[in-house]
Design an enzyme around this catalytic site. Structure first.
Site, PDB file in Angstrom:
ATOM      1  N   TYR A   1       0.895  -1.179   0.095  1.00 28.50           N
ATOM      2  CA  TYR A   1       0.024  -0.052   0.050  1.00 28.50           C
ATOM      3  C   TYR A   1       0.953   1.271   0.112  1.00 28.50           C
ATOM      4  O   TYR A   1       0.358   2.143  -0.247  1.00 28.50           O
ATOM      5  CB  TYR A   1      -0.698   0.264   1.105  1.00 28.50           C
ATOM      6  CG  TYR A   1      -1.749  -1.201   1.239  1.00 28.50           C
ATOM      7  CD1 TYR A   1      -2.827  -1.087   0.511  1.00 28.50           C
ATOM      8  CD2 TYR A   1      -1.820  -1.724   2.724  1.00 28.50           C
ATOM      9  CE1 TYR A   1      -3.429  -2.137   0.627  1.00 28.50           C
ATOM     10  CE2 TYR A   1      -2.958  -2.738   2.575  1.00 28.50           C
ATOM     11  CZ  TYR A   1      -3.854  -3.089   1.639  1.00 28.50           C
ATOM     12  OH  TYR A   1      -4.929  -4.203   1.634  1.00 28.50           O
TER      13      TYR A   1
ATOM     14  N   THR B   1      -2.643  -6.691  -6.869  1.00 28.15           N
ATOM     15  CA  THR B   1      -2.484  -5.584  -5.977  1.00 28.15           C
ATOM     16  C   THR B   1      -3.089  -6.016  -4.593  1.00 28.15           C
ATOM     17  O   THR B   1      -3.963  -7.025  -4.336  1.00 28.15           O
ATOM     18  CB  THR B   1      -3.430  -4.474  -6.269  1.00 28.15           C
ATOM     19  OG1 THR B   1      -5.016  -4.633  -5.942  1.00 28.15           O
ATOM     20  CG2 THR B   1      -3.384  -3.971  -7.805  1.00 28.15           C
ATOM     21  N   ASP B   2      -2.807  -5.380  -3.461  1.00 27.64           N
ATOM     22  CA  ASP B   2      -3.094  -5.506  -2.208  1.00 27.64           C
ATOM     23  C   ASP B   2      -4.760  -5.165  -2.209  1.00 27.64           C
ATOM     24  O   ASP B   2      -5.093  -4.300  -3.028  1.00 27.64           O
ATOM     25  CB  ASP B   2      -2.354  -4.839  -1.110  1.00 27.64           C
ATOM     26  CG  ASP B   2      -2.171  -5.582   0.269  1.00 27.64           C
ATOM     27  OD1 ASP B   2      -3.298  -6.178   0.451  1.00 27.64           O
ATOM     28  OD2 ASP B   2      -1.247  -5.535   0.898  1.00 27.64           O
ATOM     29  N   TRP B   3      -5.474  -5.386  -1.006  1.00 29.24           N
ATOM     30  CA  TRP B   3      -6.912  -5.493  -0.975  1.00 29.24           C
ATOM     31  C   TRP B   3      -7.373  -3.834  -0.756  1.00 29.24           C
ATOM     32  O   TRP B   3      -6.675  -3.036  -0.102  1.00 29.24           O
ATOM     33  CB  TRP B   3      -7.373  -6.351   0.240  1.00 29.24           C
ATOM     34  CG  TRP B   3      -7.628  -7.476  -0.087  1.00 29.24           C
ATOM     35  CD1 TRP B   3      -8.926  -8.048   0.417  1.00 29.24           C
ATOM     36  CD2 TRP B   3      -7.257  -8.563  -0.973  1.00 29.24           C
ATOM     37  NE1 TRP B   3      -8.803  -9.429  -0.093  1.00 29.24           N
ATOM     38  CE2 TRP B   3      -8.086  -9.615  -1.053  1.00 29.24           C
ATOM     39  CE3 TRP B   3      -6.071  -8.557  -1.800  1.00 29.24           C
ATOM     40  CZ2 TRP B   3      -7.686 -10.785  -1.810  1.00 29.24           C
ATOM     41  CZ3 TRP B   3      -5.843  -9.719  -2.700  1.00 29.24           C
ATOM     42  CH2 TRP B   3      -6.604 -10.696  -2.614  1.00 29.24           C
TER      43      TRP B   3
END
Length: 629
Positions: free
Chosen positions: A300, A341-343
């Protein structure tokens, strides 16, 4: 059920005798249905048959709930019939499969081997009824240890139970890491989990950072050796029908967060490099790429003041960052696998009483459509924690994104599915799962690793070791199951009546409750609160005390060491494993995977991106005493 779903795919025999699953329900073996065709040919054939909406659906991976008794979760499923009894995903399973065309899901709670197998088979059965019958890929965060963090990990339920990854790092044993990964691979696959959202190879160069428990510590060389063994155990030499595909994270290394704050939250968005040590954090990712990691997940964090190859890096989160994902990861490091991608980079997570804004750092004021376009332009293949493929469809139909760009990502995602053998047989055998998940030899291996990973930091005065305990002691304990302790010693109800005390505590952190998930991420000061410190000191004064600290991140133990008879550190060791070490039935072999600072002042003066950087640490990296057994 959605009216886009078709009859179940049948197993048929082609004229040449090849058995195949009739995924498109036409009675003819298509190339993508042919198990003897090459993966490239199968991918090309399937891609040519897919609509734009079906392609877009592959580019999203969302949380999915499982139903009790193995049923898939629909609109009318009562919350009490959902394992965990909580909906993180408000969309019915049939709509995810049939309308959004999604086939990648991150599963949370599973209650038993029987429920997991039944649910996975029901989910694959539902997927087989879609137009092209594309099977589901189920992923998971780590679930073989102790920590429950719905944003990062789940505790082991019916699998073998191991120390957290930091505990594996404390072992300094590559073979044990490979053994763990191979056992976890078999257990995952037995219940239908074919993708791991790990390993986490961030380097813990900032002592205050909240995500350290799932890493391999702050040494890049050790983390690089571990990720190679980890991928070997999970994936094998190459992905195949028995593999679990790994997503290595969080590129380009999530450890150096400004002031140690976590990038899940707006106050922790900046990632900094005051020691100009960016390349150090890339080393484990270079190793993962060389070892063939199936996926990589960017963090992030927003790079603050970072300059690469003479060019300032745009100050947007790494999932939005083309210089990082395309320029560095794809072009410079030569990575051609899946980038997920991260959440929740696009939409936040909000339910009554719970809120977490989108982690769209540097893109806070952009709308969802602009964020999706920025992510695709950056080079990501899949959006984690999102379910908005209609935005991708709109971007292509408006001419802002070329369909060829979509095809590039979908091709990577489909290759992994085909390599895992999911198109040929995604269904599970309950007897096999019962034999594998939680098998006695796997449980024993995990228990031994719990014992070995314990670190003895101090052990009495010179020549007068406290550990191991002598027989016949009367023991007072806090943070230990009294029933288990009673198997080892007489249990005292009052420390004044005891010969010795055991106190198991967690590393200090500050309580923050502005956003949902904050309680799961231990942040802030590494010093015990005045009340905690006073209680530890009082117990140590009342009776010689062994203090064990669960080191999910470093702790300031200067006063504890001065007061306690012995001090240990652990990273996920059950009470039985811990007591077996204290009573001399097993040997503690752990070595610190990070240094333990002597003061918060030293932490505050250290540089976030530089390892082993606190002045005069109380215990250096690698410290640990071995107990006899």
């Amino acid at each position: 059920m959605s009216d886009t779903l078709s009859p179940t795919a049948a197993a048929l025999t082609a004229p040449d005798g090849t058995r195949f699953r009739d995924l498109d329900h036409d009675g003819i073996m298509a190339v993508y249905e042919n198990p003897t065709a090459s993966i490239d040919d199968r991918v090309d054939d399937l891609l040519s048959r897919m609509t734009l909406a079906e392609k877009a659906g592959q580019m999203f991976q969302s949380v999915i709930e499982s139903g009790r008794g193995g049923v898939v979760v629909e609109h009318d499923t009562p919350d009490d019939d959902i394992v965990g009894a909580e909906r993180y995903n408000k969309t019915a399973t049939s709509d995810l499969l049939g309308e959004k065309h999604m086939t990648h899901f991150n599963v949370l709670e599973l209650e038993s081997v029987e429920q997991a197998v039944a649910w996975s088979n029901a989910l694959q059965e539902a997927a087989s009824r879609t137009r092209l019958g594309i099977p589901v890929t189920l992923s998971t965060d780590p679930r073989h240890a102790f920590v429950r963090n719905v944003g990062a990990s789940l505790p082991s339920a019916f699998f073998s139970k191991w120390p957290e990854p930091l505990g594996l790092a404390a072992l300094r044993d590559v073979d044990t890491v490979r053994e763990f990964a191979d056992i976890a691979r078999a257990e995952y696959a037995s219940v239908g989990i074919r993708a791991a959202l790990h390993p986490t190879v961030d380097l813990t160069t900032e002592p205050r950072w909240a995500r350290q428990i799932h890493t391999f510590g702050e040494d890049a060389e050790l983390a690089s050796a571990y990720v190679r063994a980890y991928l070997d155990g999970f994936q094998g030499a190459e992905l195949g029908a028995t593999s679990v595909a790994c997503t290595t994270k969080h590129f380009p290394g999530g450890g150096p967060q400004k002031n140690g704050e976590d990038a899940h939250f707006p106050y922790g968005r900046e990632q900094v490099y005051p020691g100009d040590n960016f390349d150090y954090h890339l080393e484990p990712f270079r190793a993962a790429i060389a070892a063939g990691t199936a996926g990589i997940m960017p963090y992030y964090g927003l790079p603050e003041g970072l300059v690469l190859d003479g060019e300032p890096v745009e100050e947007v989160g790494f999932g939005f960052n083309k210089q990082i994902l395309t320029g560095l990861l794809r072009e410079k490091l030569g990575y051609d696998g899946v980038i997920c991608t991260d959440w929740a980079l696009v939409h936040g997570y909000t339910t009554p009483g719970r809120e977490l804004p989108p982690k769209a750092w540097g893109m806070e004021h952009a709308d969802a459509r602009t964020r999706v376009k920025k992510i695709l332009d950056a080079g990501a293949d899949q959006l984690g924690g999102e379910k908005c493929p209609e935005i991708v469809v709109d971007l292509v139909e408006s001419g802002e994104i070329a369909e060829q760009r979509i095809d590039e990502s979908v091709r990577r995602l489909l290759r992994v599915k085909f390599a895992l053998g999911l198109f040929d047989d995604p269904f599970l055998d309950l007897d096999h799962a019962r034999a594998v998940a939680g098998a006695a030899d796997a449980v024993a291996a995990g228990h031994a690793a719990q014992q070995r990973s314990i670190i003895v930091l101090t052990n009495g005065d010179t020549g007068r070791a406290v550990l191991p305990f002598r027989t016949g002691l009367r023991v007072y304990a806090e943070g230990v199951d009294r029933a288990i302790l009673a198997e080892f010693a007489e249990v005292a109800d009052d420390p004044r009546d005891a010969d010795i005390a055991i106190l198991r505590v967690k590393a200090p952190s500050e309580v923050r409750q502005t956003f949902y998930f904050e309680t799961f991420f231990h942040q802030g000061s590494l010093e015990f609160s005045p009340d905690e410190a006073a209680h530890i000191d009082a117990l140590c004064r009342a009776v010689p005390t062994v203090v064990d600290v669960f080191l999910d991140r470093p702790a300031i133990l200067t006063d504890v060491v001065a007061a306690a008879a012995a001090v240990t550190g652990s990273f996920g060791s059950g009470d039985r494993a811990y007591l077996e070490v204290l009573f001399g039935q097993a040997r503690a072999e752990g070595r610190l995977p990070f240094e333990l600072p002597s003061s918060m002042a030293a932490v505050e003066r250290s540089r976030e991106d530089v390892p082993f950087d606190t002045e005069a640490p109380l215990f250096p990296y690698g410290h640990g005493l071995t107990t006899p057994a």
